[in-house]
Design an enzyme around this catalytic site. Sequence first.
Site, PDB file in Angstrom:
ATOM      1  N   SER A  70       0.817  -1.229  -0.136  1.00  0.00           N
ATOM      2  CA  SER A  70       0.054   0.044  -0.057  1.00  0.00           C
ATOM      3  C   SER A  70       1.061   1.076   0.024  1.00  0.00           C
ATOM      4  O   SER A  70       2.163   1.310   0.616  1.00  0.00           O
ATOM      5  CB  SER A  70      -0.902   0.007   1.153  1.00  0.00           C
ATOM      6  OG  SER A  70      -1.646   1.185   1.374  1.00  0.00           O
ATOM      7  N   LYS A  99      -3.691   2.316  -2.206  1.00  0.00           N
ATOM      8  CA  LYS A  99      -3.358   3.356  -0.952  1.00  0.00           C
ATOM      9  C   LYS A  99      -4.502   3.226  -0.076  1.00  0.00           C
ATOM     10  O   LYS A  99      -5.692   2.784  -0.440  1.00  0.00           O
ATOM     11  CB  LYS A  99      -3.281   4.592  -1.823  1.00  0.00           C
ATOM     12  CG  LYS A  99      -3.028   5.542  -0.941  1.00  0.00           C
ATOM     13  CD  LYS A  99      -1.899   6.085  -0.522  1.00  0.00           C
ATOM     14  CE  LYS A  99      -1.622   7.210   0.415  1.00  0.00           C
ATOM     15  NZ  LYS A  99      -1.177   6.852   1.421  1.00  0.00           N
ATOM     16  N   SER A 100      -4.144   3.826   1.066  1.00  0.00           N
ATOM     17  CA  SER A 100      -5.194   3.600   1.983  1.00  0.00           C
ATOM     18  C   SER A 100      -6.328   4.491   1.796  1.00  0.00           C
ATOM     19  O   SER A 100      -6.121   5.844   1.410  1.00  0.00           O
ATOM     20  CB  SER A 100      -4.773   4.087   3.530  1.00  0.00           C
ATOM     21  OG  SER A 100      -3.569   3.191   4.016  1.00  0.00           O
ATOM     22  N   ALA A 125       5.549  11.577   4.483  1.00  0.00           N
ATOM     23  CA  ALA A 125       4.565  12.062   5.465  1.00  0.00           C
ATOM     24  C   ALA A 125       3.235  12.608   4.297  1.00  0.00           C
ATOM     25  O   ALA A 125       3.367  13.901   4.070  1.00  0.00           O
ATOM     26  CB  ALA A 125       4.766  13.019   6.529  1.00  0.00           C
ATOM     27  N   ASN A 147      -5.345  -0.346   7.873  1.00  0.00           N
ATOM     28  CA  ASN A 147      -4.148   0.383   8.077  1.00  0.00           C
ATOM     29  C   ASN A 147      -4.357   1.034   9.666  1.00  0.00           C
ATOM     30  O   ASN A 147      -5.037   1.918   9.895  1.00  0.00           O
ATOM     31  CB  ASN A 147      -3.971   1.271   7.149  1.00  0.00           C
ATOM     32  CG  ASN A 147      -2.678   2.205   7.613  1.00  0.00           C
ATOM     33  OD1 ASN A 147      -2.069   2.068   8.595  1.00  0.00           O
ATOM     34  ND2 ASN A 147      -2.266   2.985   6.509  1.00  0.00           N
ATOM     35  N   CYS A 161      -0.427   3.924  10.690  1.00  0.00           N
ATOM     36  CA  CYS A 161       0.102   5.034  10.071  1.00  0.00           C
ATOM     37  C   CYS A 161       0.817   5.989  11.055  1.00  0.00           C
ATOM     38  O   CYS A 161       0.354   6.165  11.878  1.00  0.00           O
ATOM     39  CB  CYS A 161      -0.822   5.984   9.183  1.00  0.00           C
ATOM     40  SG  CYS A 161       0.005   7.498   8.467  1.00  0.00           S
ATOM     41  N   ILE A 197       5.746  -4.801   8.221  1.00  0.00           N
ATOM     42  CA  ILE A 197       5.336  -3.614   9.109  1.00  0.00           C
ATOM     43  C   ILE A 197       5.203  -2.493   8.204  1.00  0.00           C
ATOM     44  O   ILE A 197       5.614  -2.321   7.116  1.00  0.00           O
ATOM     45  CB  ILE A 197       6.503  -3.310   9.824  1.00  0.00           C
ATOM     46  CG1 ILE A 197       7.617  -2.990   9.170  1.00  0.00           C
ATOM     47  CG2 ILE A 197       6.848  -4.431  11.051  1.00  0.00           C
ATOM     48  CD1 ILE A 197       9.263  -2.652   9.830  1.00  0.00           C
ATOM     49  N   THR A 239       8.515   0.634  -1.580  1.00  0.00           N
ATOM     50  CA  THR A 239       9.701   1.558  -2.032  1.00  0.00           C
ATOM     51  C   THR A 239      10.633   1.304  -3.031  1.00  0.00           C
ATOM     52  O   THR A 239      10.953   2.077  -3.894  1.00  0.00           O
ATOM     53  CB  THR A 239      10.713   1.803  -0.791  1.00  0.00           C
ATOM     54  OG1 THR A 239       9.918   2.460   0.285  1.00  0.00           O
ATOM     55  CG2 THR A 239      11.610   2.890  -0.889  1.00  0.00           C
TER      56      THR A 239
END
Length: 309
Positions: free
Chosen positions: A27, A51-52, A76, A131, A134, A195, A270
């Site tokens: 995500s 994505k959330s 962020a 989620n 975050c 994680i 990433t």
Amino acid sequence: MTWHLKTNRLRVDLAGLRLANPTMLASGILGLSAESLSNTVMDGAGAIVTKSVGSKPRNGYANPTIVQTSCGLINAMGLPNPGINEFVKEIREAKSFGVPVVVSVYGFSAEEYATVAKKAVDAGADAAELNVSCPHVEETGVEIGQNPEILAEVVRKVKAVVEKPVFVKLSPNVANIAETAEVAVKAGADALTAINTVKAMAIDTETTVPILSNKIGGLSGPAIKPIAVRCVYEIYERVKEPIIGCGGITNWRDAVEFLLAGATAVQIGTAIALKGPSVFRKVTRGIDAYLRRKGFKSVNEIVGLSHRS
Ligand code: RRO
């Protein structure tokens, strides 16, 4: 044409989801539009996580929202998303790609998590990933994942309204991640993702101030891989439910390390931003070559193998 290495060796069953190989899109980095998801699938991801998404549209934080460091990215973003009512179109489209679609869900209350997860599943999501981790948005994310009572309530409320598997994405920013995993499982979680990012920051030495507009963000990429492997290892010792490893996977050897620690599947995020979506086919080919070289008939044979030594 979707690329898949067609071999039974790589197939995994993840809490009832059938994956052609154990790699998944994590995500976050991609996953707001069906088009970006489609590119990932074509490059061989066994499943995708969006994505959330929450109950209402959200702009997220002002720029800069992301900073590259020598060992990974700090972000962020602040949960930018169009809200579930708009997002259902993307879910329906993503379903046509032929791999399981997992919708990442957040909320500011247990009821909100349940409402969003139900809408996602009604639109065709094969699973919901909650989620609760975050690291930098107040009143959601890790504030839920760090509180056992609230976490259990969120999972229970979602499970009560959703008939598809429910995954819970855990934070490393807790004293004992295995304990948190157990709380989630006892409340009904079907699998755990470990994680989310690690709380971090970067400061500009010229301007002398924090680089991100939110100041604090979450670190992802190679720097967090050993933390994530340890988390998967500890969770595997505590719970029986499948674990999805996530954190710093950039090559097949990283993925194998997570499987040996106890992960049934791995999420990659990433590395896509840094190396492009071809990472899925490279990791998948590498896992397959490793299994053949070592004489394993199935990827399942190496899940948790490091615990036997
Ligand atoms: O949107 C974000 O800023 C974000 C989220 Br929801 C998350 O779960 N983890 C993260 O590092 N960033």
